[in-house]
Design a protein around this motif. Structure first.
Motif, PDB file in Angstrom:
ATOM      1  N   LEU A  43       6.390 -69.667   9.312  1.00 36.46           N
ATOM      2  CA  LEU A  43       7.157 -69.079  10.405  1.00 36.46           C
ATOM      3  C   LEU A  43       6.219 -68.944  11.599  1.00 36.46           C
ATOM      4  O   LEU A  43       5.180 -68.289  11.494  1.00 36.46           O
ATOM      5  N   ARG A  44       6.562 -69.591  12.723  1.00 35.75           N
ATOM      6  CA  ARG A  44       5.688 -69.515  13.907  1.00 35.75           C
ATOM      7  C   ARG A  44       6.266 -68.523  14.906  1.00 35.75           C
ATOM      8  O   ARG A  44       7.381 -68.687  15.389  1.00 35.75           O
ATOM      9  N   LEU A  45       5.483 -67.492  15.227  1.00 34.70           N
ATOM     10  CA  LEU A  45       5.918 -66.473  16.171  1.00 34.70           C
ATOM     11  C   LEU A  45       5.746 -66.990  17.591  1.00 34.70           C
ATOM     12  O   LEU A  45       4.644 -67.365  17.990  1.00 34.70           O
ATOM     13  N   GLN A  46       6.845 -67.029  18.376  1.00 30.88           N
ATOM     14  CA  GLN A  46       6.740 -67.643  19.690  1.00 30.88           C
ATOM     15  C   GLN A  46       7.666 -67.070  20.757  1.00 30.88           C
ATOM     16  O   GLN A  46       7.651 -67.520  21.891  1.00 30.88           O
ATOM     17  N   GLY A  48       2.091 -67.357  18.748  1.00 24.49           N
ATOM     18  CA  GLY A  48       1.727 -68.626  18.122  1.00 24.49           C
ATOM     19  C   GLY A  48       1.268 -68.503  16.684  1.00 24.49           C
ATOM     20  O   GLY A  48       0.932 -69.514  16.054  1.00 24.49           O
ATOM     21  N   LEU A  49       1.240 -67.282  16.136  1.00 21.26           N
ATOM     22  CA  LEU A  49       0.785 -67.088  14.758  1.00 21.26           C
ATOM     23  C   LEU A  49       1.703 -67.794  13.770  1.00 21.26           C
ATOM     24  O   LEU A  49       2.923 -67.698  13.859  1.00 21.26           O
ATOM     25  N   SER A  50       1.126 -68.493  12.809  1.00 21.94           N
ATOM     26  CA  SER A  50       1.878 -69.141  11.748  1.00 21.94           C
ATOM     27  C   SER A  50       1.852 -68.229  10.520  1.00 21.94           C
ATOM     28  O   SER A  50       0.795 -67.998   9.929  1.00 21.94           O
ATOM     29  N   VAL A  51       3.018 -67.701  10.172  1.00 13.39           N
ATOM     30  CA  VAL A  51       3.145 -66.778   9.038  1.00 13.39           C
ATOM     31  C   VAL A  51       3.654 -67.546   7.837  1.00 13.39           C
ATOM     32  O   VAL A  51       4.727 -68.165   7.881  1.00 13.39           O
ATOM     33  N   ASP A  52       2.906 -67.537   6.762  1.00 13.13           N
ATOM     34  CA  ASP A  52       3.321 -68.252   5.550  1.00 13.13           C
ATOM     35  C   ASP A  52       4.491 -67.546   4.880  1.00 13.13           C
ATOM     36  O   ASP A  52       4.533 -66.307   4.813  1.00 13.13           O
ATOM     37  N   VAL A  53       5.448 -68.334   4.387  1.00  3.64           N
ATOM     38  CA  VAL A  53       6.599 -67.771   3.684  1.00  3.64           C
ATOM     39  C   VAL A  53       6.109 -66.991   2.470  1.00  3.64           C
ATOM     40  O   VAL A  53       5.262 -67.459   1.704  1.00  3.64           O
ATOM     41  N   GLY A  83       7.648 -60.903   7.933  1.00  2.00           N
ATOM     42  CA  GLY A  83       8.524 -62.040   8.223  1.00  2.00           C
ATOM     43  C   GLY A  83       8.585 -63.037   7.096  1.00  2.00           C
ATOM     44  O   GLY A  83       9.661 -63.544   6.748  1.00  2.00           O
ATOM     45  N   GLY A  84       7.433 -63.333   6.490  1.00  3.45           N
ATOM     46  CA  GLY A  84       7.408 -64.268   5.374  1.00  3.45           C
ATOM     47  C   GLY A  84       8.171 -63.741   4.173  1.00  3.45           C
ATOM     48  O   GLY A  84       8.821 -64.511   3.447  1.00  3.45           O
ATOM     49  N   LYS A  85       8.118 -62.429   3.971  1.00  5.63           N
ATOM     50  CA  LYS A  85       8.861 -61.816   2.860  1.00  5.63           C
ATOM     51  C   LYS A  85      10.363 -61.886   3.137  1.00  5.63           C
ATOM     52  O   LYS A  85      11.166 -62.180   2.236  1.00  5.63           O
ATOM     53  N   VAL A  86      10.755 -61.649   4.379  1.00  9.30           N
ATOM     54  CA  VAL A  86      12.172 -61.710   4.756  1.00  9.30           C
ATOM     55  C   VAL A  86      12.736 -63.113   4.535  1.00  9.30           C
ATOM     56  O   VAL A  86      13.855 -63.277   4.050  1.00  9.30           O
ATOM     57  N   VAL A  87      11.951 -64.141   4.892  1.00  9.77           N
ATOM     58  CA  VAL A  87      12.398 -65.522   4.687  1.00  9.77           C
ATOM     59  C   VAL A  87      12.576 -65.816   3.201  1.00  9.77           C
ATOM     60  O   VAL A  87      13.554 -66.454   2.787  1.00  9.77           O
ATOM     61  N   SER A  88      11.645 -65.348   2.385  1.00  5.24           N
ATOM     62  CA  SER A  88      11.733 -65.629   0.946  1.00  5.24           C
ATOM     63  C   SER A  88      12.878 -64.875   0.285  1.00  5.24           C
ATOM     64  O   SER A  88      13.474 -65.362  -0.668  1.00  5.24           O
ATOM     65  N   LEU A  89      13.224 -63.686   0.809  1.00  5.02           N
ATOM     66  CA  LEU A  89      14.297 -62.895   0.221  1.00  5.02           C
ATOM     67  C   LEU A  89      15.660 -63.170   0.852  1.00  5.02           C
ATOM     68  O   LEU A  89      16.704 -62.831   0.281  1.00  5.02           O
ATOM     69  N   ARG A 143      23.163 -71.544   5.055  1.00  7.48           N
ATOM     70  CA  ARG A 143      22.466 -70.954   3.901  1.00  7.48           C
ATOM     71  C   ARG A 143      20.961 -71.168   3.929  1.00  7.48           C
ATOM     72  O   ARG A 143      20.289 -70.967   2.919  1.00  7.48           O
ATOM     73  N   THR A 144      20.425 -71.551   5.076  1.00  7.10           N
ATOM     74  CA  THR A 144      18.993 -71.792   5.196  1.00  7.10           C
ATOM     75  C   THR A 144      18.419 -70.935   6.322  1.00  7.10           C
ATOM     76  O   THR A 144      18.947 -70.951   7.433  1.00  7.10           O
ATOM     77  N   PRO A 145      17.336 -70.165   6.055  1.00  6.10           N
ATOM     78  CA  PRO A 145      16.731 -69.371   7.125  1.00  6.10           C
ATOM     79  C   PRO A 145      16.069 -70.287   8.159  1.00  6.10           C
ATOM     80  O   PRO A 145      15.291 -71.166   7.797  1.00  6.10           O
ATOM     81  N   VAL A 146      16.424 -70.104   9.421  1.00  7.10           N
ATOM     82  CA  VAL A 146      15.861 -70.937  10.485  1.00  7.10           C
ATOM     83  C   VAL A 146      14.943 -70.141  11.402  1.00  7.10           C
ATOM     84  O   VAL A 146      14.153 -70.713  12.155  1.00  7.10           O
ATOM     85  N   ALA A 147      15.042 -68.803  11.359  1.00  6.28           N
ATOM     86  CA  ALA A 147      14.210 -67.961  12.217  1.00  6.28           C
ATOM     87  C   ALA A 147      14.255 -66.536  11.701  1.00  6.28           C
ATOM     88  O   ALA A 147      15.047 -66.196  10.806  1.00  6.28           O
TER      89      ALA A 147
END
Length: 267
Positions: A36-39, A51-56, A61-67, A107-111
């Motif tokens: 996830l790139r913060l922009q 510009g930080l790249s947050v790993d899923v 944010g990465g936890k939210v994407v995975s859940l 059904r796919t997280p995009v942001a």
């Protein structure tokens, strides 16, 4: 993220700040389901997260994407519910309590959109409701924007097919009229249609019949239908098509049509 969608997200972040009262709202875009790139940011910030790249799976944010659901942490730096890979940057920004909600399309997280406080105060249900509502609004706007883009592409394809059909009919008419002046005028119109369509400069010369066959193929006609329309045999149509494909260095009818259009040989 394309510019129109960036505008949609930025507007949502401004609304999150205004309605929830958080001093900072920001968003990140999911890249290939792995990070996830913060922009996008609304509110004053030090730039540590830009510009930080947050790993899923990591951080909030990465936890939210995975859940695939919203989350709240009252103190990002100390909560046991997330990993703390990004604590240094969060501390540099002076952020503590934070909420985040995924933006899900098909059904796919995009942001992910976030709201953050500079103090470890509880984030109430109303604030999270505001964030979740804006996430849903962004989802709907993205779907609508994609639909508009697809409709526009379909409209362009329909217009091009109509031009090709008109071109073919004019060429056929020019072959049947006895009036030389009228035939010349019809030829001028078909040349104009080709000039409007020309894009690439490709040194290829097709015969009139080869162009006729290709123009009907561009409309999806079968060899039998092309033969009927032009008063030819199917064998002759195949021969013209084969010659046209050879000249255009194309391995299929579709490729021949695409190359011919790029060369300005078809509308």
């Amino acid at each position: 993220m394309p510019e129109p969608l960036s505008g949609i997200v930025t507007d949502a972040l401004r609304r999150v700040r205004k309605s929830s009262g958080v001093p900072l709202a920001f968003a990140g875009v999911v890249n290939n389901s792995t990070s996830l790139r913060l922009q996008h940011f609304a509110g004053s910030h030090a730039g540590a997260l830009s510009g930080l790249s947050v790993d899923v799976g990591h951080g909030l944010g990465g936890k939210v994407v995975s859940l695939n659901r919203p989350m709240v942490v009252e103190d990002y730096l100390r909560t046991p519910h997330i990993t703390h890979r990004y604590n240094t940057l969060i501390e540099r920004e002076g952020l503590r309590a934070m909420m985040a909600a995924p933006i899900i399309v098909n059904r796919t997280p995009v942001a992910v959109i976030y709201g953050a406080l500079h103090t470890p105060d509880p984030i109430g249900g109303r604030m999270l409701d505001v964030l979740a509502a804006e996430a849903r609004a962004v989802e709907q706007e993205i779907v609508a924007a994609r639909a508009r883009l697809e409709h526009g592409a379909q409209s362009e394809d329909e217009l091009r097919d109509r031009m090709t059909a008109a071109y073919t009919r004019l060429r056929s008419l020019a072959d049947t009229v006895d009036d030389a002046r009228l035939a010349e005028q019809l030829a001028a119109v078909t040349d104009f249609l080709l000039a409007e369509a020309a894009a690439d400069s490709v040194a290829v010369e097709l015969t009139g019949r080869e162009q006729d066959v290709l123009s009907l193929a561009a409309l999806g006609y079968s060899n039998a239908r092309i033969a009927e329309a032009l008063g030819l045999t199917v064998h002759t149509v195949k021969s013209y098509m084969k010659d046209a494909m050879r000249k255009l260095d194309a391995s299929s009818r579709l490729e021949a049509v695409v190359v011919a259009r790029r060369a300005g040989l078809l509308p």
